[in-house]
Motif scaffolding. Structure first.
Motif, PDB file in Angstrom:
ATOM      1  N   ARG A 130       1.274   4.351  -3.322  1.00  0.00           N
ATOM      2  CA  ARG A 130       1.086   5.792  -3.146  1.00  0.00           C
ATOM      3  C   ARG A 130       2.026   6.628  -4.020  1.00  0.00           C
ATOM      4  N   VAL A 162       2.635   2.668   5.438  1.00  0.00           N
ATOM      5  CA  VAL A 162       1.538   3.595   5.647  1.00  0.00           C
ATOM      6  C   VAL A 162       0.963   3.329   7.027  1.00  0.00           C
ATOM      7  N   GLU A 219       0.815  -1.207   0.000  1.00  0.00           N
ATOM      8  CA  GLU A 219       0.000   0.000   0.000  1.00  0.00           C
ATOM      9  C   GLU A 219       0.856   1.268   0.000  1.00  0.00           C
ATOM     10  N   ALA A 274       1.281  11.807  -2.912  1.00  0.00           N
ATOM     11  CA  ALA A 274       0.662  10.813  -2.031  1.00  0.00           C
ATOM     12  C   ALA A 274      -0.599  11.340  -1.365  1.00  0.00           C
ATOM     13  N   LEU A 319       2.699   8.588   5.407  1.00  0.00           N
ATOM     14  CA  LEU A 319       3.525   7.725   4.558  1.00  0.00           C
ATOM     15  C   LEU A 319       4.976   7.912   4.977  1.00  0.00           C
TER      16      LEU A 319
END
Length: 637
Positions: free
Chosen positions: A119, A135, A115, A160, A140
């Motif tokens: 981004r 994340v 994940e 992001a 992030l």
């Protein structure tokens, strides 16, 4: 002074070089804890921090500071210690990060979360050498080479659409880790015949659709469509390059009015597309990030440059300026600079007579040649076409420009920077000490620059520059008014070329229509009204036109624009120069010494064969290159 091989060994104790690195976070939870851990007691200086961590002792630090001050006082202490083998690069990297409160990670031991990779696009990560690691909530965490690069962090935050916390990767580990992470997380390869990259209008439609789907969201916040906006900006710039645009204008307004984007193509502004109002702040922010500008500053104008190659595009540089407008908004104008190449002198639209005259003065070893006209009239293009012909192995050519719009191999080109006192006048003084044959000055803005240019042209150098004046004779009176001595100026002057740009008729669709006697009489009147030598009347002029431009039966024609697919429906394709070349002969020099007004200078030049701007434009209209409205619009003063 260079170091010997023995000096570093005397400086670096063996136990310091063997000092083990602190344990690095090996899990995402450990990294998260390290990011939020209370910082260590911060030493006042890096040297003290290294001593606190046992990487060097105080005797080594004192010796390093003494040697650094005596040999390389401007070199950073950490760099000096690494070069002297007192500490390893990895140990210094880790100590520096801990001293400043940023965790260090080894990306080979800490697998990034899918994940997090989703981004940041792979192209962006590879270009900037960054690795998204995890994340957590709205944050992030990214491994970066330099956690204090604010431009990079702003760009990652924009892409992001999350808060970004940086971690430092061990030296030499990041590039390979980025390639491996995105290779393992890559989507299946596209099948043959897959859809081509979307156009700027398709991307704009996607943004509009996303805005409608999220109608309840704050109109000033961009959430889910940010990656589309990034692609749209890149596509917009790529389209401007492909269409030969000179400028891109981004014009914002209060909601619900859309953001309007226009391009200047062939001198005219052309509407490109509209974007929903909710993207007005995000679009300007994206462009600011690309130009390394302050995205938080909205009240003051800013200017910067975008190297489009850094964002996956062509090798083109754009000059960007932001202009604060009403209601706290900002407009942006982008001017395309790099990637332009000088045109051959034969291709800039000079008539045979003007081309021969210009080449005759270019062949002289010294003197002053000026190109004049308003902003956007092609003066820089003409100067670089002249430079292209003079640019040989036997000549040393210096240029001072602001900005450097056209680059040429072989020229020594210098960018002006008035903030540090690096002005045209300062550059001229420097060039004269650098053994030049030819000097090009982007613009004569003041008396000092003009005076130095005249002096240089009288001491064995060919000097070329530009002026913002309307005609060749007016350029002389302008320079005398700002304080030039008429005697030295008259001795130095070789020629003044005034010019304008008109749109060239599209050869694929232009329509030819015959000129009747009344139209010819009106055209001849226009020609003679702009200035003509004694003895030339309308009948003689029309007879000359028939011999030069007429068909086998002596008929003359004019051409009008129509519009087709080749020219985008405008009827015009490209631009063409119209010119007025005034050569300095003895009579002209005598009039300059007597400070004769511009009207007398023009009369004397016309008597020796000079053709005015409007006259040159009418000749090119009869040749089918442009039309009369373009000529009239360009030569109205």
């Amino acid at each position: 002074m260079s170091f010997t091989d023995t000096e570093p060994q005397e400086l670096a104790p063996a136990d310091a070089r063997r000092t083990p690195l602190p344990e690095l976070p090996a899990t995402h939870d450990a990294l998260w804890d390290a990011l939020h851990a209370a910082p260590h007691r911060r030493a006042a200086h890096l040297g003290e921090a290294l001593v606190e961590r046992g990487l060097i002792d105080r005797a080594t630090l004192r010796d390093a500071l003494r040697r650094q001050a005596g040999t390389r006082p401007h070199q950073l202490l950490g760099q000096w210690l690494v070069e002297a083998s007192a500490i390893t690069p990895a140990a210094l990297h880790t100590a520096l990060a801990q001293w400043l409160g940023v965790p260090v990670v080894d990306p080979r031991r800490l697998a990034p979360q899918p994940e997090a990779l989703a981004r940041i696009p792979a192209a962006e990560a590879e270009r900037e050498t960054v690795l998204p690691l995890m994340v957590r909530d709205d944050t992030l965490v990214v491994a970066v080479p330099d956690p204090w690069d604010t431009r990079l962090l702003d760009e990652l935050r924009f892409i992001a659409q999350m808060r970004v916390l940086p971690a430092i990767a061990l030296p030499g580990t990041l590039a390979a880790a980025v390639a491996a992470a995105y290779r393992h997380n890559a989507a299946p390869p596209a099948r043959a015949g897959s859809a081509p990259p979307r156009s700027v209008r398709e991307l704009a439609a996607e943004l509009a659709a996303a805005g409608e789907a999220d109608a309840d969201a704050d109109a000033n916040v961009v959430s889910e469509a940010d990656n589309t906006l990034v692609r749209l900006v890149n596509r917009l710039i790529a389209d401007a390059i492909a269409q030969g645009a000179s400028d891109i204008h981004v014009e914002t307004a209060e909601a619900p009015r859309p953001v309007r984007i226009r391009m200047r193509i062939d001198g005219d502004l052309v509407h490109c597309l509209d974007l929903p109002a909710r993207y007005r702040f995000a679009l300007v922010a994206r462009l600011k990030i690309m130009a390394d500008l302050d995205i938080a500053e909205h009240r003051k104008p800013q200017d910067g440059k975008i190297d489009f190659a850094r964002f996956g595009g062509a090798k083109v540089e754009l000059r960007m300026v932001t202009v604060p407008t009403v209601h706290g908004l900002e407009d942006v104008v982008l001017r395309l600079l790099s990637g332009l190449k000088p045109l051959p002198l034969d291709d800039i639209g000079l008539s045979e007579r003007n081309l021969a005259g210009l080449r005759s003065v270019m062949a002289k070893p010294y003197g002053l040649i000026l190109v004049c006209g308003p902003t956007g009239s092609g003066k820089t293009t003409t100067l670089h076409s002249v430079m292209r012909e003079l640019n040989t192995e036997q000549r040393k050519i210096w240029t001072a420009e602001d900005p450097v719009e056209i680059t040429q191999e072989g020229l020594r080109q210098v960018q002006m920077n008035a903030r540090i006192g690096w002005t045209f006048a300062a550059a001229m003084r420097t060039f004269l000490r650098a053994d030049p044959d030819v000097i090009m000055i982007g613009e004569m803005r003041d008396e000092e620059t003009a005076r130095i240019a005249v002096e240089a042209s009288l001491t064995g150098h060919l000097v070329m520059s530009t002026l913002h004046t309307n005609s060749a004779p007016e350029s002389i009176t302008r320079l005398l008014e700002i304080g030039l001595d008429p005697f030295t100026f008259s001795d130095s002057l070789l020629a003044i070329l005034a010019q304008r740009l008109v749109r060239r008729l599209c050869p694929a669709c232009r329509a030819r229509e015959p000129l009747d006697d009344a139209a010819l009489a009106a055209l001849a009147h226009q020609y003679l009204a702009s200035g003509a030598p004694q003895g030339l009347d309308e009948a003689a002029l029309v007879a000359r036109w028939r011999a030069r431009h007429g068909d086998a039966r002596g008929r003359l024609f004019h051409y009008r624009h129509v519009g087709c697919d080749a020219c985008g429906g405008s009827g015009y394709r490209g631009r063409l120069g119209i010119h007025e070349l005034m050569l300095a002969d003895e009579e002209a020099r005598e009039r300059i010494r007597r400070r004769a007004p511009a009207a007398q200078l023009q009369a004397a030049a016309l008597a020796t064969g000079m053709v005015t701007l409007r006259q040159d434009g009418i000749e090119k209209m009869l040749a089918g290159l442009t039309d009369l409205p373009e000529v009239i619009a360009a030569t109205n003063q």
